[in-house]
Write a protein that holds these residues in place. Structure first.
Motif: not given
Length: 234
Positions: A160, A163-164, A170, A190-194, A197
């Motif tokens: 987290t 990513r932040e 992306d 709500r992961s931004r690792w899939t 993204h």
């Protein structure tokens, strides 16, 4: 004392050998370990009390290296009866990323690799590291974390913050081992690792090391459980 000052990781066997040479007396391993531990405390301070200096250290890092990101968490201290000790906190997790690494990542390949390793010493923590690669193949660490273990919550804390604060773009490929903890963190809601993204993949070296690939006597791969080794969207 001089041995510890010269090398804080001096082996106990070296202390035993030094005592035997100077005093013609052979000490047991346990006594040598205690002597080294006492010398370490005398030279570098108490293990437990050093945690109290962590906030000041982190403040100094962010002051002298502006733009460096530091995030840490604490947890309530409990007594032997399991009751919360008011006014006391224990160290839990720490994330940091130096400004040069943050500013340099946009110029690296759109790929990162994350992994963890045990720290050596009195306390059992895990060091998590994310690395990237430039156009000439040079590997550069871009973020670090010290956590309680490779659990889903610990990986979520690391990814987290990564990513932040560091990996803002992306379309990045993230390479990891097949650990259960990182799977949970990557696939959380709500992961931004899939996708779209990010695109997770498994480390080939880890696959071979864990003997998931069978190779015949001619060096040809004869069996591989693809569904277990590589995410379906890679």
């Amino acid at each position: 004392m001089k041995l510890v000052e010269a090398n804080p990781r001096v082996p106990v066997s070296s202390i035993q050998a030094t005592v035997a040479q100077q005093f013609e007396y052979q000490i047991q391993y346990k006594k040598g370990w205690r002597a080294r531990d006492r010398a370490l405390r005398s030279v570098y301070g108490d293990y437990d009390k050093s945690y109290n200096e962590l906030p000041a250290l982190l403040m100094a890092i962010t002051h002298f290296i502006p733009g460096t990101i530091v995030r840490y968490e604490t947890k309530d201290a409990l007594n032997r009866e399991g009751q919360v000790m008011q006014g006391y906190q224990f160290f839990h997790r720490l994330f940091w990323a130096f400004k040069p690494c943050i500013e340099g990542f946009p110029f690296f390949k759109r790929m990162i690799q994350v992994d963890g390793t045990w720290l050596y010493g009195r306390y059992s923590h895990i060091l998590l590291v994310a690395v990237a690669q430039d156009g000439e193949g040079n590997v550069t660490p871009i973020a670090f974390a010290i956590v309680e273990g490779e659990t889903g919550a610990a990986w979520n804390f690391f990814l987290t913050n990564l990513r932040e604060h560091v990996v803002l773009e992306d379309g990045v490929c993230i390479i990891s081992d097949r650990g259960a903890g990182i799977k949970v963190a990557i696939n959380r809601e709500r992961s931004r690792w899939t996708p779209p993204h990010a695109y997770p993949a498994y480390c080939v070296n880890n696959i071979f090391e864990t003997n998931m690939i069978l190779i015949d006597d001619k060096g040809v791969v004869i069996d591989i459980e693809m569904s277990e080794l590589i995410y379906e969207y890679c």
